[in-house]
Design a protein around this motif. Structure first.
Motif, PDB file in Angstrom:
ATOM      1  N   ARG A 195      57.483   6.863  74.622  1.00  0.00           N
ATOM      2  CA  ARG A 195      56.659   7.922  74.038  1.00  0.00           C
ATOM      3  C   ARG A 195      55.171   7.570  74.144  1.00  0.00           C
ATOM      4  O   ARG A 195      54.353   8.398  74.541  1.00  0.00           O
ATOM      5  N   ARG A 196      54.827   6.335  73.780  1.00  0.00           N
ATOM      6  CA  ARG A 196      53.427   5.909  73.838  1.00  0.00           C
ATOM      7  C   ARG A 196      52.904   5.891  75.271  1.00  0.00           C
ATOM      8  O   ARG A 196      51.775   6.321  75.544  1.00  0.00           O
ATOM      9  N   SER A 254      63.528   1.797  75.366  1.00  0.00           N
ATOM     10  CA  SER A 254      62.654   1.791  74.199  1.00  0.00           C
ATOM     11  C   SER A 254      62.006   3.160  74.025  1.00  0.00           C
ATOM     12  O   SER A 254      60.957   3.441  74.637  1.00  0.00           O
ATOM     13  N   PRO A 255      62.580   4.047  73.213  1.00  0.00           N
ATOM     14  CA  PRO A 255      61.999   5.387  73.023  1.00  0.00           C
ATOM     15  C   PRO A 255      60.550   5.352  72.536  1.00  0.00           C
ATOM     16  O   PRO A 255      59.717   6.122  73.020  1.00  0.00           O
ATOM     17  N   ALA A 256      60.250   4.454  71.595  1.00  0.00           N
ATOM     18  CA  ALA A 256      58.890   4.402  71.059  1.00  0.00           C
ATOM     19  C   ALA A 256      57.890   4.006  72.140  1.00  0.00           C
ATOM     20  O   ALA A 256      56.806   4.591  72.262  1.00  0.00           O
ATOM     21  N   GLN A 257      58.250   3.008  72.937  1.00  0.00           N
ATOM     22  CA  GLN A 257      57.364   2.560  74.007  1.00  0.00           C
ATOM     23  C   GLN A 257      57.206   3.639  75.073  1.00  0.00           C
ATOM     24  O   GLN A 257      56.110   3.856  75.596  1.00  0.00           O
ATOM     25  N   GLU A 293      57.921  13.260  73.913  1.00  0.00           N
ATOM     26  CA  GLU A 293      59.239  13.284  73.275  1.00  0.00           C
ATOM     27  C   GLU A 293      60.359  13.310  74.316  1.00  0.00           C
ATOM     28  O   GLU A 293      61.429  12.739  74.108  1.00  0.00           O
ATOM     29  N   SER A 334      66.602   6.782  75.823  1.00  0.00           N
ATOM     30  CA  SER A 334      67.869   6.564  75.125  1.00  0.00           C
ATOM     31  C   SER A 334      69.082   7.102  75.885  1.00  0.00           C
ATOM     32  O   SER A 334      70.215   6.808  75.532  1.00  0.00           O
ATOM     33  N   ALA A 387      60.846   9.821  75.422  1.00  0.00           N
ATOM     34  CA  ALA A 387      61.592   9.070  74.409  1.00  0.00           C
ATOM     35  C   ALA A 387      63.087   9.351  74.515  1.00  0.00           C
ATOM     36  O   ALA A 387      63.921   8.434  74.423  1.00  0.00           O
ATOM     37  N   ALA A 445      59.331   1.369  80.319  1.00  0.00           N
ATOM     38  CA  ALA A 445      59.753   1.623  78.944  1.00  0.00           C
ATOM     39  C   ALA A 445      61.105   2.329  78.903  1.00  0.00           C
ATOM     40  O   ALA A 445      61.951   2.026  78.057  1.00  0.00           O
TER      41      ALA A 445
END
Length: 236
Positions: free
Chosen positions: A211-212, A206-209, A110, A117, A113, A201
């Motif tokens: 995070r992954r 890209s927060p989602a990328q 998190e 941003s 992520a 990322a």
């Protein structure tokens, strides 16, 4: 009789709690010098011995600092001091090490992520410089402990949350202890490749990328770490 030392211990705890409350309300702000012992003891209605015990406890925890010949001052919060109560726990209690790794898996994806941003151009540049240092260290056959911990520290700073920085600063102190005493060896090529994926990322915002990528990296770190823990402790 055991009642007297217990009573004094409770007074010491109450004095320490009241001083912490004053610090929290910034009646004693960071850098502020406390009143002389005699004056402070009279104001709180306690003995100087109880006050000294409370002051010593808060000094050990990093809330206060003694300047010889100048008095006692309120200290800035320090991740190093927050880590002190846990020193030695990881080597004696492998389950604590497992819990630490699990906590890291919960929070750091998190944080990555958030970093994606909020990261500034200067912070992204610092992350790239760190990756370059990792490459040089790996080429020289060095362990990546310092560069690794700094990489995660930079991402915490990108998140723009002071509590996150402080908590993960404490976590880094424990992780260093864990790496030195418990963990298996480094996997430099894997670590660097996964760090690069996280950095890419974040740079792509890209927060989602992010995070992954961080979750995948920490899964790898955790599996490697578990190999170095005693086998008689149940897995996470």
């Amino acid at each position: 009789m055991t009642a007297l030392p217990i009573k004094r211990q409770r007074v010491t705890e109450s004095v320490a709690e009241e001083l912490l409350s004053l610090i929290g309300r910034e009646q004693f702000a960071p850098g502020h010098r406390l009143p002389p012992e005699r004056q402070l003891a009279e104001q709180m209605g306690v003995s100087r011995a109880s006050l000294r015990d409370a002051l010593a406890r808060l000094e050990v925890l990093g809330h206060l600092g003694v300047r010889q010949g100048d008095g006692i001052y309120v200290a800035q919060p320090s991740a190093t001091h927050l880590c002190l109560p846990f020193q030695g726990v990881l080597s004696r209690a492998p389950q604590s090490a497992r819990d630490l790794l699990a906590f890291r898996q919960l929070i750091e994806p998190e944080v990555a992520a958030l970093a994606a941003s909020r990261a500034s151009p200067a912070q992204l540049e610092a992350l790239q410089l760190n990756l370059a240092r990792q490459q040089r260290a790996a080429q020289r056959g060095h362990r990546l402990t310092d560069e690794d911990l700094q990489f995660h520290a930079l991402i915490a700073q990108m998140a723009g949350n002071e509590v996150v920085v402080l908590v993960l600063g404490t976590l880094r102190g424990l992780l260093r202890q864990l790496r030195e005493r418990v963990l298996a060896g480094d996997q430099p090529s894997v670590t660097i490749a996964q760090h690069q994926a996280v950095a890419q990322a974040i740079a792509a915002k890209s927060p989602a990328q992010a995070r992954r990528a961080m979750a995948l990296h920490l899964d790898t770190v955790t599996q490697s770490a578990l190999e170095g823990l005693p086998p008689d402790v149940p897995s996470l």
